[in-house]
Design a protein around this motif. Structure first.
Motif, PDB file in Angstrom:
ATOM      1  N   VAL A  80       0.833  -1.207   0.000  1.00  0.00           N
ATOM      2  CA  VAL A  80       0.000   0.000   0.000  1.00  0.00           C
ATOM      3  C   VAL A  80       0.867   1.256   0.000  1.00  0.00           C
ATOM      4  O   VAL A  80       0.696   2.158  -0.826  1.00  0.00           O
ATOM      5  N   LYS A  81       1.815   1.320   0.917  1.00  0.00           N
ATOM      6  CA  LYS A  81       2.665   2.504   0.988  1.00  0.00           C
ATOM      7  C   LYS A  81       3.517   2.652  -0.262  1.00  0.00           C
ATOM      8  O   LYS A  81       3.740   3.757  -0.748  1.00  0.00           O
ATOM      9  N   GLY A  82       3.968   1.517  -0.813  1.00  0.00           N
ATOM     10  CA  GLY A  82       4.752   1.569  -2.039  1.00  0.00           C
ATOM     11  C   GLY A  82       3.988   2.185  -3.196  1.00  0.00           C
ATOM     12  O   GLY A  82       4.574   2.866  -4.045  1.00  0.00           O
ATOM     13  N   LEU A  83       2.666   1.974  -3.225  1.00  0.00           N
ATOM     14  CA  LEU A  83       1.844   2.551  -4.281  1.00  0.00           C
ATOM     15  C   LEU A  83       1.580   4.038  -4.064  1.00  0.00           C
ATOM     16  O   LEU A  83       1.158   4.729  -4.988  1.00  0.00           O
ATOM     17  N   MET A  84       1.820   4.530  -2.834  1.00  0.00           N
ATOM     18  CA  MET A  84       1.501   5.924  -2.527  1.00  0.00           C
ATOM     19  C   MET A  84       2.738   6.806  -2.344  1.00  0.00           C
ATOM     20  O   MET A  84       2.617   8.012  -2.180  1.00  0.00           O
ATOM     21  N   VAL A  85       3.914   6.192  -2.360  1.00  0.00           N
ATOM     22  CA  VAL A  85       5.154   6.963  -2.248  1.00  0.00           C
ATOM     23  C   VAL A  85       5.432   7.657  -3.574  1.00  0.00           C
ATOM     24  O   VAL A  85       5.144   7.125  -4.649  1.00  0.00           O
ATOM     25  N   ASP A  86       5.996   8.864  -3.506  1.00  0.00           N
ATOM     26  CA  ASP A  86       6.263   9.612  -4.729  1.00  0.00           C
ATOM     27  C   ASP A  86       7.272   8.892  -5.610  1.00  0.00           C
ATOM     28  O   ASP A  86       8.055   8.054  -5.151  1.00  0.00           O
ATOM     29  N   HIS A  87       7.283   9.244  -6.891  1.00  0.00           N
ATOM     30  CA  HIS A  87       8.088   8.545  -7.887  1.00  0.00           C
ATOM     31  C   HIS A  87       9.584   8.613  -7.596  1.00  0.00           C
ATOM     32  O   HIS A  87      10.295   7.614  -7.745  1.00  0.00           O
ATOM     33  N   ILE A  88      10.075   9.786  -7.215  1.00  0.00           N
ATOM     34  CA  ILE A  88      11.512   9.947  -7.010  1.00  0.00           C
ATOM     35  C   ILE A  88      11.994   9.057  -5.870  1.00  0.00           C
ATOM     36  O   ILE A  88      12.997   8.335  -6.002  1.00  0.00           O
ATOM     37  N   ASN A  89      11.290   9.075  -4.768  1.00  0.00           N
ATOM     38  CA  ASN A  89      11.694   8.245  -3.629  1.00  0.00           C
ATOM     39  C   ASN A  89      11.578   6.760  -3.936  1.00  0.00           C
ATOM     40  O   ASN A  89      12.447   5.972  -3.558  1.00  0.00           O
ATOM     41  N   ALA A 306      -6.303   5.539  -7.742  1.00  0.00           N
ATOM     42  CA  ALA A 306      -6.508   6.396  -6.576  1.00  0.00           C
ATOM     43  C   ALA A 306      -5.204   6.610  -5.810  1.00  0.00           C
ATOM     44  O   ALA A 306      -4.900   7.724  -5.376  1.00  0.00           O
ATOM     45  N   THR A 307      -4.429   5.547  -5.651  1.00  0.00           N
ATOM     46  CA  THR A 307      -3.156   5.695  -4.945  1.00  0.00           C
ATOM     47  C   THR A 307      -2.155   6.495  -5.777  1.00  0.00           C
ATOM     48  O   THR A 307      -1.283   7.168  -5.217  1.00  0.00           O
ATOM     49  N   SER A 308      -2.302   6.439  -7.090  1.00  0.00           N
ATOM     50  CA  SER A 308      -1.407   7.214  -7.943  1.00  0.00           C
ATOM     51  C   SER A 308      -1.576   8.714  -7.738  1.00  0.00           C
ATOM     52  O   SER A 308      -0.635   9.488  -7.928  1.00  0.00           O
ATOM     53  N   LEU A 309      -2.791   9.139  -7.357  1.00  0.00           N
ATOM     54  CA  LEU A 309      -3.005  10.552  -7.049  1.00  0.00           C
ATOM     55  C   LEU A 309      -2.086  11.011  -5.919  1.00  0.00           C
ATOM     56  O   LEU A 309      -1.559  12.121  -5.940  1.00  0.00           O
ATOM     57  N   TRP A 310      -1.891  10.125  -4.941  1.00  0.00           N
ATOM     58  CA  TRP A 310      -1.065  10.494  -3.792  1.00  0.00           C
ATOM     59  C   TRP A 310       0.416  10.495  -4.131  1.00  0.00           C
ATOM     60  O   TRP A 310       1.222  11.054  -3.379  1.00  0.00           O
ATOM     61  N   ARG A 311       0.776   9.892  -5.238  1.00  0.00           N
ATOM     62  CA  ARG A 311       2.162  10.011  -5.687  1.00  0.00           C
ATOM     63  C   ARG A 311       2.472  11.450  -6.085  1.00  0.00           C
ATOM     64  O   ARG A 311       3.620  11.894  -6.021  1.00  0.00           O
ATOM     65  N   VAL A 312       1.435  12.163  -6.504  1.00  0.00           N
ATOM     66  CA  VAL A 312       1.610  13.525  -6.997  1.00  0.00           C
ATOM     67  C   VAL A 312       1.406  14.559  -5.895  1.00  0.00           C
ATOM     68  O   VAL A 312       2.119  15.571  -5.837  1.00  0.00           O
TER      69      VAL A 312
END
Length: 369
Positions: A80-89, A306-312
Motif C-alpha cells: 500500500v505505501k509503495g503505491l503511494m510513495v512519490d516517484h523519485i523516492n 486512486a493511490t497514484s493521485l497520492w504520488r503527486v
C-alpha cells in the motif's frame, strides 16, 4: 550562477524529460507486475498461499522472472505505501539506498548506526541547507537544494535500514512505533528548516511588481507582474515598451503565500499518512477479512489510480517541485502558482480516497461494492 543559464536550461530539460519517461515506464510495469504475478503480502496468512496462487492465475513469482535482483528492484514487493510513495523516492532513491546498504553492509555490520541516528543526521544537513538558502548567490542556493535532496535520500535510508533489520519486505508504515514518531519529527524539522530558509531569502530579496507599458500610472493593478529573478530585474526599463519596476512585494504577502503553501504540506502529510494507515489496515494487516477480496481490491485498476493521485500530491512531491523551482530561481513564481491551486488537487485526492475507502471496506467485509 554555477554555469550559463542556457546550458543549465538544456541540461535540466533533458534530465526532467528522462526522469518523466522513466517514472511512466516504471508505473506501467508496476501495474503489470501487480496484475500478472503473485503479491507476497497476501501469502503471509496461514493456509492462504494456495488460494492466492490460484486467484492470480499464474504459478510463478515475480522474483523468478525479473532480471533485476529484488534486493534493488522497487517492483518486487508492492505494498500500500509503495503505491503511494512519490516517484523519485520509490523509483530512484529506494534502489540507491538498497545499493548503498549492500555495498557498506549497514544493516548487517554497522549495527551501531541506528535508523534514528540516520534520521537525526539529515536534520543537521537540512539546517546547513537552510542557511545556504538564505544566500543571495544562486550557486549557494543550488548547493542547498543538493543538500536537501541528500536529506530526502537519508530519509529513505533510515526506513530501509529499519525494514532490513526487521526482515520486512516492501515499504510499510509501522504506525505508533518509536521509529515512526522519530522519523516523522525529523521530517518535520527538515521541512521547517527549508521553509524558514526560503522565507528569509524572500524577505531579504523580495519579489518586485513591474508595470508593463508606457505609463505606470495609466495601467490597472491586474497588469502587475511579480518577479524575483535577478535577470529580469536587470532588464532595460527605460524603453517605451519596457518594464519599470517600482514596488517590492510586502513581507506580509510573502508570509501569506509561503504560509498557504506550508498549510498544503501539513494537510497533505496528515491525509497521506491517514490513508496509508487505513489502506494498510483494510488490505494488509486485518487477517480476519477475506484474503481473496483484499487481494482483488489491491489489484484493481481503481485502487491503483486512486493511490497514484497520492504520488503527486504527497508532501515529498511538493518538496521535489519546490526544490526544482529554487534551483531554477523561480521560487516565488512556483509558490504563487500552487498556493491556492494545490488545495484543489488535495481536495480531489482526499475525496477520491474517502469514496474508495468506503467501497473497499464494504467489499472486504461482505463482498458489496
Amino acid at each position: 550562477m554555477m554555469w550559463p543559464s542556457s546550458q543549465a536550461s538544456k541540461i535540466l530539460t533533458l534530465l526532467l524529460f528522462l526522469v518523466l519517461l522513466y517514472c511512466l515506464y516504471m508505473d506501467t510495469f508496476l501495474f503489470l507486475r501487480i496484475q500478472n504475478y503473485k503479491i507476497d503480502l497476501f501469502d503471509v496468512v496461514e493456509n492462504a498461499t494456495e488460494s492466492s496462487t490460484k486467484s492470480d492465475g499464474v504459478a510463478v513469482n515475480y522474483e523468478d522472472v525479473t532480471w533485476v535482483p529484488c534486493s534493488i528492484n522497487p517492483l518486487c514487493h508492492p505494498t500500500v505505501k509503495g503505491l503511494m510513495v512519490d516517484h523519485i523516492n520509490h523509483y530512484i532513491y529506494a534502489p540507491l539506498c538498497s545499493m548503498l546498504d549492500l555495498g557498506l553492509k549497514i544493516s548487517e555490520n554497522l549495527l551501531f548506526l541506528t535508523p534514528n541516528m540516520i534520521s537525526f543526521s539529515h536534520v543537521i544537513i537540512a539546517c546547513i541547507g537552510a542557511k545556504l538558502l538564505t544566500c543571495q548567490n544562486l550557486a549557494a542556493r543550488r548547493i542547498a537544494i543538493v543538500l536537501f535532496q541528500i536529506r530526502m535520500f537519508l530519509d529513505d535510508l533510515d526506513g530501509h535500514v529499519a525494514r532490513e533489520r526487521k526482515h520486512i519486505k516492501g515499504e510499510r508504515s509501522e504506525v505508533g512505533t518509536m521509529g515512526y514518531w522519530v522519523d516523522g519529527l525529523c521530517d518535520m524539522l527538515g521541512v521547517i528548516a527549508m521553509m524558514v530558509g526560503i522565507l528569509l531569502y524572500l524577505k531579504n530579496n523580495p519579489p518586485r511588481r513591474g508595470y508593463k507599458g508606457t505609463s505606470v500610472t495609466s495601467l490597472p493593478y491586474h497588469q502587475l507582474k511579480e518577479i524575483n529573478s535577478s535577470e529580469d530585474i536587470e532588464k532595460d526599463h527605460t524603453t517605451e515598451i519596457g518594464i519599470s519596476y517600482k514596488t517590492k512585494v510586502t513581507f506580509q504577502r510573502i508570509v501569506q503565500v509561503l504560509g498557504l503553501f506550508s498549510g498544503q504540506m501539513v494537510l497533505s502529510s496528515l491525509a497521506w499518512n491517514r490513508y496509508i494507515d487505513i489502506y494498510q489496515e483494510l488490505l494488509e494487516n486485518s487477517a480476519e477479512y477475506d484474503i481473496l477480496r483484499r487481494q482483488a481490491a489491491f489489484k484493481s485498476g481503481i485502487f491503483f489510480s486512486a493511490t497514484s493521485l497520492w504520488r503527486v500530491v504527497n508532501p515529498h512531491s511538493y518538496l521535489h517541485l519546490l526544490s526544482l523551482a529554487v534551483f531554477c530561481d523561480k521560487t516565488w513564481g512556483f509558490l504563487k502558482i500552487v498556493h491556492y491551486s494545490g488545495y484543489v488537487c488535495l481536495v480531489i485526492a482526499v475525496g477520491t480516497s474517502e469514496y474508495l475507502v468506503q467501497n473497499i471496506r464494504s467489499f472486504v467485509l461482505n463482498g458489496a461494492g
